[in-house]
Scaffold this motif. Structure first.
Motif, PDB file in Angstrom:
ATOM      1  N   ARG A   1       0.818  -1.215   0.000  1.00 40.46           N
ATOM      2  CA  ARG A   1       0.000   0.000   0.000  1.00 40.46           C
ATOM      3  C   ARG A   1       0.849   1.262   0.000  1.00 40.46           C
ATOM      4  O   ARG A   1       0.583   2.218  -0.728  1.00 40.46           O
ATOM      5  CB  ARG A   1      -0.916  -0.030   1.224  1.00 40.46           C
ATOM      6  N   LEU A   2       1.926   1.254   0.799  1.00 41.70           N
ATOM      7  CA  LEU A   2       2.777   2.440   0.876  1.00 41.70           C
ATOM      8  C   LEU A   2       3.571   2.665  -0.406  1.00 41.70           C
ATOM      9  O   LEU A   2       3.900   3.797  -0.736  1.00 41.70           O
ATOM     10  CB  LEU A   2       3.732   2.327   2.062  1.00 41.70           C
TER      11      LEU A   2
ATOM     12  N   MET B   1      10.074  -4.325   2.969  1.00 41.27           N
ATOM     13  CA  MET B   1      10.446  -3.068   3.610  1.00 41.27           C
ATOM     14  C   MET B   1       9.229  -2.143   3.715  1.00 41.27           C
ATOM     15  O   MET B   1       8.974  -1.562   4.781  1.00 41.27           O
ATOM     16  CB  MET B   1      11.547  -2.394   2.784  1.00 41.27           C
ATOM     17  N   TYR B   2       8.458  -2.020   2.631  1.00 39.48           N
ATOM     18  CA  TYR B   2       7.280  -1.161   2.655  1.00 39.48           C
ATOM     19  C   TYR B   2       6.217  -1.693   3.610  1.00 39.48           C
ATOM     20  O   TYR B   2       5.543  -0.919   4.297  1.00 39.48           O
ATOM     21  CB  TYR B   2       6.706  -0.989   1.247  1.00 39.48           C
ATOM     22  N   GLU B   3       6.049  -3.026   3.671  1.00 41.71           N
ATOM     23  CA  GLU B   3       5.093  -3.620   4.603  1.00 41.71           C
ATOM     24  C   GLU B   3       5.496  -3.324   6.053  1.00 41.71           C
ATOM     25  O   GLU B   3       4.669  -2.954   6.874  1.00 41.71           O
ATOM     26  CB  GLU B   3       5.007  -5.139   4.397  1.00 41.71           C
ATOM     27  N   PHE B   4       6.788  -3.492   6.366  1.00 39.53           N
ATOM     28  CA  PHE B   4       7.268  -3.221   7.726  1.00 39.53           C
ATOM     29  C   PHE B   4       7.100  -1.739   8.064  1.00 39.53           C
ATOM     30  O   PHE B   4       6.666  -1.386   9.163  1.00 39.53           O
ATOM     31  CB  PHE B   4       8.735  -3.637   7.868  1.00 39.53           C
TER      32      PHE B   4
ATOM     33  N   ILE C   1       4.552   2.695  11.202  1.00 40.83           N
ATOM     34  CA  ILE C   1       3.920   4.009  11.390  1.00 40.83           C
ATOM     35  C   ILE C   1       2.434   3.916  11.698  1.00 40.83           C
ATOM     36  O   ILE C   1       1.877   4.818  12.309  1.00 40.83           O
ATOM     37  CB  ILE C   1       4.164   4.938  10.176  1.00 40.83           C
ATOM     38  N   ALA C   2       1.778   2.820  11.292  1.00 39.35           N
ATOM     39  CA  ALA C   2       0.333   2.725  11.499  1.00 39.35           C
ATOM     40  C   ALA C   2      -0.036   2.074  12.829  1.00 39.35           C
ATOM     41  O   ALA C   2      -1.006   2.487  13.470  1.00 39.35           O
ATOM     42  CB  ALA C   2      -0.307   1.943  10.354  1.00 39.35           C
TER      43      ALA C   2
ATOM     44  N   MET D   1       5.405  10.196   3.397  1.00 40.58           N
ATOM     45  CA  MET D   1       5.097   8.763   3.521  1.00 40.58           C
ATOM     46  C   MET D   1       4.256   8.475   4.768  1.00 40.58           C
ATOM     47  O   MET D   1       3.741   7.379   4.921  1.00 40.58           O
ATOM     48  CB  MET D   1       6.387   7.946   3.581  1.00 40.58           C
ATOM     49  N   GLY D   2       4.150   9.436   5.682  1.00 37.32           N
ATOM     50  CA  GLY D   2       3.294   9.270   6.847  1.00 37.32           C
ATOM     51  C   GLY D   2       4.017   9.143   8.166  1.00 37.32           C
ATOM     52  O   GLY D   2       3.398   8.830   9.187  1.00 37.32           O
TER      53      GLY D   2
END
Length: 193
Positions: free
Chosen positions: A4-5, A96-99, A104-105, A173-174
């Protein structure tokens, strides 16, 4: 299926950064290159401490950690050359994007009295490091099964050339950075007569 990111990076972050920093080449736009998660273990702890830390790190990241060994003997720290002193995992691409998304979420908001991350933790070359004092902020860790609290260092390596570019990238990116308050001028006091 892409993370998603990563979709957010392509659809929202890249156009915004291109517009703000006036990049002409699409390869100039900074991106996250890798995320390194590191757990250091005291040499004085029992041998099972390294196994417990590796097990927790594998649960958090979804990858088998590499064991770090000491390079030198230091008598004051009861450390011998070749003794296991920590474990680390390097994450790239989709993992990496999943982690990063989970960090952050779900993980960072679970820190007690969390007011945002300091924007002063950049190294001058666009890489951001943060320390987490407890591994239980990650929902994958079951509180009943942990034997000791273990902190970790998370380093986000970007292709940005400066701290400002990396800060813009991570904000878009949040990443929840603490807002710095503008300093007020000191009030003038009249001398007592």
């Amino acid at each position: 299926m892409k993370a998603r990111l990563y979709k957010k990076y392509l659809d929202e972050v890249v156009p915004t950064l291109k517009e703000k920093h006036k990049y002409t080449n699409p390869h100039e736009v900074p991106r996250i290159q890798k995320i390194v998660v590191n757990m250091g273990i005291s040499a004085a702890l029992e041998k099972s401490a390294i196994d417990d830390a590796a097990k927790d790190l594998a649960l958090i990241t979804g990858r088998k950690p590499a064991i770090s060994k000491s390079r030198h003997s230091i008598a004051n720290f009861k450390l011998r050359e070749g003794q296991p002193i920590g474990c680390h995992v390097t994450l790239r691409r989709d993992v990496m994007y999943e982690f990063f998304d989970r960090l952050i979420a779900t993980a960072l908001p679970r820190i007690r009295d969390f007011r945002g991350l300091s924007a002063r933790s950049f190294d001058g070359r666009g890489n951001f490091s943060l320390g987490v004092g407890d591994q239980t902020i990650f929902p994958e860790i079951e509180l009943d099964k942990i034997k000791r609290q273990q902190g970790m260092d998370i380093t986000i390596v970007t292709t940005a050339h400066s701290n400002d570019e990396a800060l813009d990238l991570l904000k878009l990116m949040g990443m929840p950075f603490a807002e710095s308050k503008p300093k007020e001028a000191p009030k003038e006091t009249k001398p007592a007569v």
